[in-house]
Design a protein around this motif. Structure first.
Motif, PDB file in Angstrom:
ATOM      1  N   GLY A 186      -3.993  -5.966   5.354  1.00  0.00           N
ATOM      2  CA  GLY A 186      -2.657  -6.432   5.019  1.00  0.00           C
ATOM      3  C   GLY A 186      -2.690  -7.617   4.074  1.00  0.00           C
ATOM      4  N   ALA A 187      -3.600  -8.533   4.318  1.00  0.00           N
ATOM      5  CA  ALA A 187      -3.739  -9.702   3.433  1.00  0.00           C
ATOM      6  C   ALA A 187      -4.159  -9.268   2.035  1.00  0.00           C
ATOM      7  CB  ALA A 187      -4.758 -10.679   4.026  1.00  0.00           C
ATOM      8  N   ARG A 188      -5.085  -8.329   1.964  1.00  0.00           N
ATOM      9  CA  ARG A 188      -5.522  -7.863   0.646  1.00  0.00           C
ATOM     10  C   ARG A 188      -4.400  -7.116  -0.067  1.00  0.00           C
ATOM     11  NH1 ARG A 188     -11.451  -5.957  -0.964  1.00  0.00           N
ATOM     12  NH2 ARG A 188     -11.062  -5.762  -3.194  1.00  0.00           N
ATOM     13  N   LEU A 189      -3.658  -6.318   0.676  1.00  0.00           N
ATOM     14  CA  LEU A 189      -2.544  -5.587   0.073  1.00  0.00           C
ATOM     15  C   LEU A 189      -1.448  -6.530  -0.419  1.00  0.00           C
ATOM     16  CD1 LEU A 189      -2.371  -2.512   2.457  1.00  0.00           C
ATOM     17  CD2 LEU A 189      -2.908  -2.470   0.014  1.00  0.00           C
ATOM     18  N   GLN A 190      -1.289  -7.682   0.240  1.00  0.00           N
ATOM     19  CA  GLN A 190      -0.344  -8.687  -0.266  1.00  0.00           C
ATOM     20  C   GLN A 190      -0.730  -9.091  -1.685  1.00  0.00           C
ATOM     21  OE1 GLN A 190       1.157 -11.362   3.452  1.00  0.00           O
ATOM     22  NE2 GLN A 190      -0.612 -12.044   2.402  1.00  0.00           N
ATOM     23  N   ILE A 191      -2.001  -9.315  -1.876  1.00  0.00           N
ATOM     24  CA  ILE A 191      -2.507  -9.744  -3.178  1.00  0.00           C
ATOM     25  C   ILE A 191      -2.386  -8.617  -4.199  1.00  0.00           C
ATOM     26  CG2 ILE A 191      -4.603 -10.460  -4.405  1.00  0.00           C
ATOM     27  CD1 ILE A 191      -5.399 -11.839  -1.686  1.00  0.00           C
ATOM     28  N   GLU A 192      -2.615  -7.394  -3.758  1.00  0.00           N
ATOM     29  CA  GLU A 192      -2.614  -6.243  -4.661  1.00  0.00           C
ATOM     30  C   GLU A 192      -1.265  -5.521  -4.707  1.00  0.00           C
ATOM     31  OE1 GLU A 192      -5.891  -4.000  -3.026  1.00  0.00           O
ATOM     32  OE2 GLU A 192      -7.360  -5.219  -4.088  1.00  0.00           O
ATOM     33  N   ARG A 193      -0.233  -6.111  -4.155  1.00  0.00           N
ATOM     34  CA  ARG A 193       1.070  -5.448  -4.025  1.00  0.00           C
ATOM     35  C   ARG A 193       1.609  -4.956  -5.364  1.00  0.00           C
ATOM     36  NH1 ARG A 193       4.307  -7.856  -0.643  1.00  0.00           N
ATOM     37  NH2 ARG A 193       6.244  -7.089  -1.536  1.00  0.00           N
ATOM     38  N   HIS A 194       1.299  -5.636  -6.439  1.00  0.00           N
ATOM     39  CA  HIS A 194       1.768  -5.203  -7.761  1.00  0.00           C
ATOM     40  C   HIS A 194       1.111  -3.898  -8.215  1.00  0.00           C
ATOM     41  CE1 HIS A 194      -1.934  -7.352  -8.664  1.00  0.00           C
ATOM     42  NE2 HIS A 194      -1.962  -6.720  -9.822  1.00  0.00           N
ATOM     43  N   LEU A 195       0.042  -3.494  -7.551  1.00  0.00           N
ATOM     44  CA  LEU A 195      -0.654  -2.256  -7.887  1.00  0.00           C
ATOM     45  C   LEU A 195      -0.144  -1.062  -7.075  1.00  0.00           C
ATOM     46  CD1 LEU A 195      -4.268  -3.736  -7.968  1.00  0.00           C
ATOM     47  CD2 LEU A 195      -2.790  -3.249  -9.936  1.00  0.00           C
ATOM     48  N   VAL A 196       0.642  -1.354  -6.050  1.00  0.00           N
ATOM     49  CA  VAL A 196       1.172  -0.311  -5.172  1.00  0.00           C
ATOM     50  C   VAL A 196       2.560   0.066  -5.678  1.00  0.00           C
ATOM     51  CG1 VAL A 196       1.784   0.312  -2.806  1.00  0.00           C
ATOM     52  CG2 VAL A 196      -0.112  -1.290  -3.219  1.00  0.00           C
ATOM     53  N   GLU A 197       2.709   1.305  -6.092  1.00  0.00           N
ATOM     54  CA  GLU A 197       3.987   1.743  -6.638  1.00  0.00           C
ATOM     55  C   GLU A 197       4.899   2.233  -5.510  1.00  0.00           C
ATOM     56  OE1 GLU A 197       3.525   4.364  -9.977  1.00  0.00           O
ATOM     57  OE2 GLU A 197       2.018   3.048 -10.881  1.00  0.00           O
ATOM     58  N   ALA A 198       5.231   1.293  -4.625  1.00  0.00           N
ATOM     59  CA  ALA A 198       6.128   1.557  -3.504  1.00  0.00           C
ATOM     60  C   ALA A 198       6.695   0.216  -3.047  1.00  0.00           C
ATOM     61  CB  ALA A 198       5.366   2.226  -2.354  1.00  0.00           C
ATOM     62  N   ALA A 199       7.775   0.270  -2.333  1.00  0.00           N
ATOM     63  CA  ALA A 199       8.395  -0.958  -1.829  1.00  0.00           C
ATOM     64  C   ALA A 199       7.575  -1.480  -0.650  1.00  0.00           C
ATOM     65  CB  ALA A 199       9.829  -0.685  -1.399  1.00  0.00           C
ATOM     66  N   MET A 200       6.916  -2.576  -0.877  1.00  0.00           N
ATOM     67  CA  MET A 200       6.098  -3.210   0.170  1.00  0.00           C
ATOM     68  C   MET A 200       6.954  -4.215   0.933  1.00  0.00           C
ATOM     69  SD  MET A 200       2.910  -2.074  -0.041  1.00  0.00           S
ATOM     70  CE  MET A 200       1.721  -3.327   0.407  1.00  0.00           C
ATOM     71  N   PRO A 201       6.609  -4.490   2.197  1.00  0.00           N
ATOM     72  CA  PRO A 201       7.345  -5.512   2.936  1.00  0.00           C
ATOM     73  C   PRO A 201       7.252  -6.867   2.222  1.00  0.00           C
ATOM     74  CG  PRO A 201       5.885  -4.277   4.393  1.00  0.00           C
ATOM     75  CD  PRO A 201       5.559  -3.864   2.989  1.00  0.00           C
ATOM     76  N   THR A 202       8.297  -7.650   2.349  1.00  0.00           N
ATOM     77  CA  THR A 202       8.316  -8.978   1.740  1.00  0.00           C
ATOM     78  C   THR A 202       7.314  -9.864   2.469  1.00  0.00           C
ATOM     79  OG1 THR A 202      10.630  -8.681   1.214  1.00  0.00           O
ATOM     80  CG2 THR A 202       9.779 -10.930   1.111  1.00  0.00           C
ATOM     81  N   PRO A 203       6.376 -10.459   1.723  1.00  0.00           N
ATOM     82  CA  PRO A 203       5.339 -11.258   2.389  1.00  0.00           C
ATOM     83  C   PRO A 203       5.827 -12.636   2.816  1.00  0.00           C
ATOM     84  CG  PRO A 203       4.995 -11.266   0.022  1.00  0.00           C
ATOM     85  CD  PRO A 203       6.167 -10.362   0.291  1.00  0.00           C
TER      86      PRO A 203
END
Length: 189
Positions: free
Chosen positions: A105-122
């Motif tokens: 989850g922490a890594r995905l927070q950093i990489e959220r701009h690479l995920v083409e989906a609506a991620m939870p607000t960190p």
């Protein structure tokens, strides 16, 4: 019986995705990687998750569910609010060091701009948890009346997440508990 098996398979896939995302990051992970780690077919992964982005969102949602669960274990302790903030930070640090879902989850927070989906607000919910405890500490006289619990919470959360990131990059989070103790000693009165 089928529903239980499906739930177990989904959990296996989610844990495998967390392992993969934590280890190599979102861009490098494939559905085949997740399937192999989970010991299932690609079809089983696709049955539960439409694509890699859906997996990332599910892992991030699990991460954001784990943080309040950690806070709840602290809230059940008979300790003063300021001590509860410190304890919450220590328990969260331990989870960051030991739990692959949290690491993913922490890594995905950093990489959220690479995920083409609506991620939870960190960060927002965790900041609210800290702010509530600091407001309670202020109400109990542990903090001066002139303190701003919201601002303090933002600083504490920024220091924590920055500290965990630095600890991860430099020492694979092995020194995270020490870094968090430094944050507590410097920021919390």
């Amino acid at each position: 019986m089928k529903q239980e098996r499906a739930a177990r398979t989904r959990d296996q896939i989610l844990n495998a995705a967390a392992e993969a995302f934590a280890g190599t990051g979102f861009p490098a992970v494939t559905i085949l990687d997740v399937a192999e780690l989970a010991g299932v077919t690609k079809g089983a992964v696709y049955f539960h998750f439409a694509n890699k982005e859906a997996l990332a969102v599910a892992v991030a949602e699990e991460f954001y569910a784990l943080l309040p669960a950690i806070a709840e274990t602290v809230r059940t302790e008979p300790i003063a609010p300021l001590d509860a903030v410190a304890e919450l930070l220590i328990r969260t640090a331990t989870a960051f060091r030991d739990n692959r879902m949290i690491q993913a989850g922490a890594r995905l927070q950093i990489e959220r701009h690479l995920v083409e989906a609506a991620m939870p607000t960190p960060f927002t919910e965790y900041t609210h948890l800290i702010a509530d405890l600091l407001a309670q500490a202020q109400s109990d006289g542990q903090l001066p009346a002139s303190s701003d619990p919201q601002a303090m919470a933002r600083v504490v959360v920024a220091a924590f997440f920055g500290g965990q990131h630095i600890s991860w990059v430099l020492h694979d989070r092995k020194d995270l508990a020490e870094r968090v103790r430094e944050i507590i000693d410097v920021i919390l009165p």
